[in-house]
Design an enzyme around this catalytic site. Structure first.
Site, PDB file in Angstrom:
ATOM      1  N   GLY A 101      48.836  40.918  35.592  1.00 55.17           N
ATOM      2  CA  GLY A 101      49.124  39.849  36.536  1.00 55.17           C
ATOM      3  C   GLY A 101      50.487  40.024  37.193  1.00 55.17           C
ATOM      4  N   VAL A 125      44.280  36.431  33.117  1.00 61.08           N
ATOM      5  CA  VAL A 125      44.541  36.210  31.690  1.00 61.08           C
ATOM      6  C   VAL A 125      43.476  36.925  30.854  1.00 61.08           C
ATOM      7  CG1 VAL A 125      45.659  33.996  32.150  1.00 61.08           C
ATOM      8  CG2 VAL A 125      43.230  34.032  31.551  1.00 61.08           C
ATOM      9  N   LYS A 126      43.647  36.865  29.558  1.00 64.13           N
ATOM     10  CA  LYS A 126      42.717  37.511  28.634  1.00 64.13           C
ATOM     11  C   LYS A 126      41.291  37.033  28.925  1.00 64.13           C
ATOM     12  CE  LYS A 126      43.141  38.655  23.745  1.00 64.13           C
ATOM     13  NZ  LYS A 126      44.074  39.771  23.966  1.00 64.13           N
ATOM     14  N   ALA A 127      40.337  37.973  28.936  1.00 65.19           N
ATOM     15  CA  ALA A 127      38.944  37.619  29.230  1.00 65.19           C
ATOM     16  C   ALA A 127      38.369  36.766  28.094  1.00 65.19           C
ATOM     17  CB  ALA A 127      38.118  38.895  29.410  1.00 65.19           C
ATOM     18  N   SER A 130      40.295  47.801  39.065  1.00 72.10           N
ATOM     19  CA  SER A 130      40.431  49.009  38.256  1.00 72.10           C
ATOM     20  C   SER A 130      41.655  49.802  38.654  1.00 72.10           C
ATOM     21  CB  SER A 130      39.200  49.907  38.392  1.00 72.10           C
ATOM     22  OG  SER A 130      39.413  51.096  37.633  1.00 72.10           O
ATOM     23  N   LYS A 154      32.059  46.420  38.335  1.00 76.36           N
ATOM     24  CA  LYS A 154      33.210  46.880  37.537  1.00 76.36           C
ATOM     25  C   LYS A 154      32.749  47.330  36.155  1.00 76.36           C
ATOM     26  CE  LYS A 154      37.554  47.453  36.193  1.00 76.36           C
ATOM     27  NZ  LYS A 154      37.658  47.304  34.778  1.00 76.36           N
ATOM     28  N   HIS A 189      31.200  50.680  36.513  1.00 73.90           N
ATOM     29  CA  HIS A 189      32.326  51.609  36.717  1.00 73.90           C
ATOM     30  C   HIS A 189      32.875  52.053  35.360  1.00 73.90           C
ATOM     31  CE1 HIS A 189      36.673  52.292  36.648  1.00 73.90           C
ATOM     32  NE2 HIS A 189      36.561  52.841  37.836  1.00 73.90           N
ATOM     33  N   ASN A 190      33.119  51.103  34.478  1.00 75.15           N
ATOM     34  CA  ASN A 190      33.670  51.441  33.168  1.00 75.15           C
ATOM     35  C   ASN A 190      32.681  52.255  32.330  1.00 75.15           C
ATOM     36  OD1 ASN A 190      35.687  49.764  34.135  1.00 75.15           O
ATOM     37  ND2 ASN A 190      36.108  48.868  32.143  1.00 75.15           N
ATOM     38  N   GLU A 229      32.907  55.651  33.520  1.00 71.05           N
ATOM     39  CA  GLU A 229      34.182  56.190  33.019  1.00 71.05           C
ATOM     40  C   GLU A 229      34.007  56.714  31.580  1.00 71.05           C
ATOM     41  OE1 GLU A 229      37.532  53.393  33.552  1.00 71.05           O
ATOM     42  OE2 GLU A 229      38.047  53.789  31.464  1.00 71.05           O
ATOM     43  N   ARG A 285      -0.268  53.900  20.736  1.00 69.28           N
ATOM     44  CA  ARG A 285      -0.158  52.436  20.779  1.00 69.28           C
ATOM     45  C   ARG A 285      -1.543  51.800  20.813  1.00 69.28           C
ATOM     46  NH1 ARG A 285       1.835  50.223  25.119  1.00 69.28           N
ATOM     47  NH2 ARG A 285       2.788  48.450  24.069  1.00 69.28           N
ATOM     48  N   HIS A 338      -3.243  48.283  22.113  1.00 72.08           N
ATOM     49  CA  HIS A 338      -2.338  47.845  23.185  1.00 72.08           C
ATOM     50  C   HIS A 338      -2.850  48.212  24.577  1.00 72.08           C
ATOM     51  CE1 HIS A 338       0.568  46.220  20.488  1.00 72.08           C
ATOM     52  NE2 HIS A 338       0.765  47.375  19.879  1.00 72.08           N
TER      53      HIS A 338
HETATM   54  P1  NBP Z   1      46.071  40.174  28.361  1.00 76.61           P
HETATM   55  O1  NBP Z   1      44.631  40.439  28.399  1.00 76.61           O
HETATM   56  O2  NBP Z   1      46.863  40.713  27.210  1.00 76.61           O
HETATM   57  O3  NBP Z   1      46.306  38.585  28.426  1.00 76.61           O
HETATM   58  C1  NBP Z   1      47.593  38.029  28.335  1.00 76.61           C
HETATM   59  C2  NBP Z   1      47.732  36.871  29.300  1.00 76.61           C
HETATM   60  O4  NBP Z   1      46.758  35.861  29.034  1.00 76.61           O
HETATM   61  C3  NBP Z   1      49.085  36.214  29.179  1.00 76.61           C
HETATM   62  O5  NBP Z   1      49.506  35.820  30.463  1.00 76.61           O
HETATM   63  C4  NBP Z   1      48.773  35.016  28.293  1.00 76.61           C
HETATM   64  O6  NBP Z   1      49.695  33.960  28.422  1.00 76.61           O
HETATM   65  C5  NBP Z   1      47.454  34.615  28.863  1.00 76.61           C
HETATM   66  N1  NBP Z   1      46.707  33.665  28.026  1.00 76.61           N
HETATM   67  C6  NBP Z   1      46.075  33.842  26.845  1.00 76.61           C
HETATM   68 BR1  NBP Z   1      46.088  35.374  25.884  1.00 76.61          BR
HETATM   69  N2  NBP Z   1      45.452  32.749  26.395  1.00 76.61           N
HETATM   70  C7  NBP Z   1      45.690  31.811  27.324  1.00 76.61           C
HETATM   71  C8  NBP Z   1      45.325  30.450  27.445  1.00 76.61           C
HETATM   72  N3  NBP Z   1      44.550  29.865  26.522  1.00 76.61           N
HETATM   73  N4  NBP Z   1      45.771  29.752  28.514  1.00 76.61           N
HETATM   74  C9  NBP Z   1      46.536  30.352  29.445  1.00 76.61           C
HETATM   75  N5  NBP Z   1      46.898  31.650  29.406  1.00 76.61           N
HETATM   76  C10 NBP Z   1      46.487  32.378  28.350  1.00 76.61           C
HETATM   77  O7  NBP Z   1      46.769  40.630  29.730  1.00 76.61           O
HETATM   78  P2  NBP Z   1      46.591  41.981  30.594  1.00 76.61           P
HETATM   79  O8  NBP Z   1      46.599  43.203  29.741  1.00 76.61           O
HETATM   80  O9  NBP Z   1      47.583  41.852  31.686  1.00 76.61           O
HETATM   81  O10 NBP Z   1      45.129  41.857  31.207  1.00 76.61           O
HETATM   82  C11 NBP Z   1      44.721  40.750  32.000  1.00 76.61           C
HETATM   83  C12 NBP Z   1      43.260  40.903  32.355  1.00 76.61           C
HETATM   84  O11 NBP Z   1      43.086  42.096  33.104  1.00 76.61           O
HETATM   85  C13 NBP Z   1      42.330  41.013  31.157  1.00 76.61           C
HETATM   86  O12 NBP Z   1      41.126  40.345  31.446  1.00 76.61           O
HETATM   87  C14 NBP Z   1      42.080  42.501  31.059  1.00 76.61           C
HETATM   88  O13 NBP Z   1      40.847  42.790  30.424  1.00 76.61           O
HETATM   89  C15 NBP Z   1      42.083  42.896  32.510  1.00 76.61           C
HETATM   90  N6  NBP Z   1      42.396  44.296  32.781  1.00 76.61           N
HETATM   91  C16 NBP Z   1      43.383  44.938  32.112  1.00 76.61           C
HETATM   92  C17 NBP Z   1      43.673  46.257  32.403  1.00 76.61           C
HETATM   93  C18 NBP Z   1      44.763  46.973  31.704  1.00 76.61           C
HETATM   94  O14 NBP Z   1      44.959  48.175  31.973  1.00 76.61           O
HETATM   95  N7  NBP Z   1      45.524  46.314  30.816  1.00 76.61           N
HETATM   96  C19 NBP Z   1      42.959  46.932  33.395  1.00 76.61           C
HETATM   97  C20 NBP Z   1      41.976  46.265  34.087  1.00 76.61           C
HETATM   98  C21 NBP Z   1      41.717  44.943  33.771  1.00 76.61           C
HETATM   99  P3  NBP Z   1      50.996  33.889  27.467  1.00 76.61           P
HETATM  100  O15 NBP Z   1      51.993  34.797  28.069  1.00 76.61           O
HETATM  101  O16 NBP Z   1      51.381  32.459  27.512  1.00 76.61           O
HETATM  102  O17 NBP Z   1      50.551  34.341  26.089  1.00 76.61           O
END
Ligand code: NBP
Length: 479
Positions: free
Chosen positions: A14, A74-76, A128, A183, A186-187, A190, A447, A453
């Site tokens: 983000g 944020v986290k999925a 991505s 997406k 895509h993965n 990958e 079968r 069948h």
């Molecule tokens: P993370 O997946 O590690 O998530 C951390 C963020 O989620 C922080 O901002 C955290 O806030 C927030 N958060 C959580 Br955990 N629980 C929350 C809640 N209940 N309410 C509000 N905020 C919450 O971060 P990332 O690695 O930057 O990835 C973000 C997304 O992008 C994910 O879905 C990931 O799968 C996807 N993605 C990642 C990559 C990669 O290379 N890392 C690539 C492509 C896509 P906090 O700071 O307050 O804890």
């Protein structure tokens, strides 16, 4: 409010996406559950553009011009639902929430439906390229309404990667879950790409007894040809790397158990539901699973292998080239399977996905970026209803040119006892599609024998059953 777009969720992805937007001149509101992250971003990178930091969700929403554009990073899973719930309560009809995390497309379909009922546009978007991509230009795969795409397109085009011809690597994929579905595939591709590369390395190492640094050189050479791609390029770098602590090749000190975050598994699970044979992707997911079963591998280590043999010198000399051909052919199959899955998902959910556009926006920014994707784009542009990439003129002749080498590599691997599930599955898929008759006829006979069948006949219409338990085995047409 004066901010043109906002990003909430300022972990690595983000934060970099927000910086990318600000660097392109957009006034960007920033917010994070823990506000220390928000302050840190502005302190460290405030000079890169115009950021509007917000401590609370209310402040964040108030800082945005309307219709509001909010990117959630944020986290999925549950965190994404929690954040959507919090913001949806503060938004008005016409506002747009973009989920740029790695959501499952079924979740995206549900969220889109719920928000649509409240007049809020929900855009599930694949992004991505990892953290570097988020900052310097990712490949972006947004789903959702055409109207919301129009409101986002200029910004997404500005921050996206650019293909060699200058076109931005973003396109409206289709309604609701289409972007996250693409997406996901895509993965999956990958995973297959990486597995095929790993098998190539393993074969060169075992059959030619080359050290990793020399195999790196082979990959560097391949990267100047038709395999030119990010993954081949970084393969050369990883293979050439020496561990500082031991002085050994890095690849020899890493534990040989591959982990996964789950998008490859989702691809295969979804393919099973859709009945799409993505055997190359499935073998890649299973190969990681095999690697992780340390106990099983330890128990099986004593199993006998083939008597060691060496390649004769003619075979030795051409082997690296053979592997390049097997890799290219198997890669074509993996992509053909992935695009088949996209076509099947598109048909199932009514997304009307343009496969040529998908190939086009994967040309840069994303992990599978490669010169090869421009060939795929051309294949679908020539013939949008292409039933499979394998029958496109270019790929058909590439497969034809590669097939002797491909077959030699798979049989050599079997003789040497080197596992090549990716190469073998790809070749089996190619031969299955080509086959005049498949032994599925016998499966249908079995079968019908044990389960009544029924079966269809190749020579006339209708449904038939043979009375297997009777002496004359009369054929009947069940009513
Ligand atoms: P993370 O997946 O590690 O998530 C951390 C963020 O989620 C922080 O901002 C955290 O806030 C927030 N958060 C959580 Br955990 N629980 C929350 C809640 N209940 N309410 C509000 N905020 C919450 O971060 P990332 O690695 O930057 O990835 C973000 C997304 O992008 C994910 O879905 C990931 O799968 C996807 N993605 C990642 C990559 C990669 O290379 N890392 C690539 C492509 C896509 P906090 O700071 O307050 O804890």
């Amino acid at each position: 409010g004066s901010a043109q777009i906002g990003v909430t969720g300022l972990a690595v992805m983000g934060r970099n996406l927000a910086r990318n937007l600000a660097r392109h001149g957009y006034v960007t509101a920033v917010h994070n559950r823990t506000s220390a992250r928000t302050r840190a971003l502005v302190e460290e990178f405030g000079g890169e553009g115009s950021f509007v930091p917000a401590e609370t969700a209310e402040e964040f929403v108030a800082s945005l011009e309307r219709p509001r554009r909010i990117v959630v990073m944020v986290k999925a899973g549950d965190p994404t639902d929690a954040v959507i719930r919090e913001f949806a309560a503060l938004l008005e009809p016409g506002d747009i929430i973009v989920d740029a995390g790695n959501a499952h497309f079924a979740d995206t379909r549900r969220r889109e439906r719920e928000l649509r009922e409240r007049g809020i546009h929900f855009v599930g978007s694949g992004v991505s390229g990892g953290e570097e991509g988020a900052l310097h230009g990712p490949s972006i795969m947004p789903g959702g309404s055409a109207e919301s795409y129009e409101a986002l397109a200029p910004m997404l085009e500005a921050i996206s990667a650019k293909a060699d011809d200058g076109s931005p690597c973003v396109a409206h994929i289709g309604p609701d879950g289409a972007g996250h579905f693409v997406k996901m595939v895509h993965n999956g591709i990958e995973y297959a790409d990486m597995q095929l590369i790993a098998e190539s390395y393993d074969l060169l190492r075992h059959a030619l007894d080359l050290p990793p640094a020399e195999i790196a050189e082979v990959f560097r050479t391949w990267n100047r040809g038709r395999l030119d791609s990010y993954l081949i390029e970084i393969t050369a770098q990883v293979l050439a790397h020496t561990d500082a602590a031991t002085g050994k090749p890095f690849v020899d000190v890493v534990l040989d158990q591959a982990e996964q975050k789950g998008t490859g598994r989702w691809t295969v699970q979804t393919a099973l539901d859709l009945g799409v044979p993505v055997s190359g992707i499935a073998e890649a997911v299973f190969a990681r699973a095999v690697s992780g079963h340390a106990d099983l591998r330890a128990a099986a280590r004593e199993l006998p292998g083939p008597t060691p043999t060496l390649l004769d010198s003619a075979a030795y000399d051409r082997f690296a080239d053979d592997v390049e051909q097997a890799l290219y052919a198997s890669k074509i199959v993996a992509y053909a399977q992935g695009f088949h899955q996209i076509a099947a998902g598109s048909a199932e959910y009514g997304w009307d996905i343009d496969q040529g556009r998908v190939a086009a926006i994967w040309r840069a920014g994303c992990i599978i970026r490669a010169a090869f994707l421009d060939r795929i784009r051309a294949a679908f542009d020539n013939r949008p209803d292409l039933p499979t990439l394998l029958v496109d003129d270019h790929f058909r002749s590439a497969l034809d040119g590669a097939q002797s080498a491909w077959r030699r590599v798979v049989s050599t691997a079997a003789e040497l006892g080197v596992p090549t599930p990716g190469f073998a599955a790809a070749l089996a898929y190619y031969d299955s599609l080509r086959a005049e008759r498949l032994p599925a006829a016998l499966v249908q006979g079995l079968r019908d024998f044990f389960g009544a069948h029924t079966y269809h006949r190749a020579d006339r219409p209708g449904t038939f059953h043979t009375l297997w338990a009777t002496k004359d085995r009369e054929e009947v047409t069940p009513s």
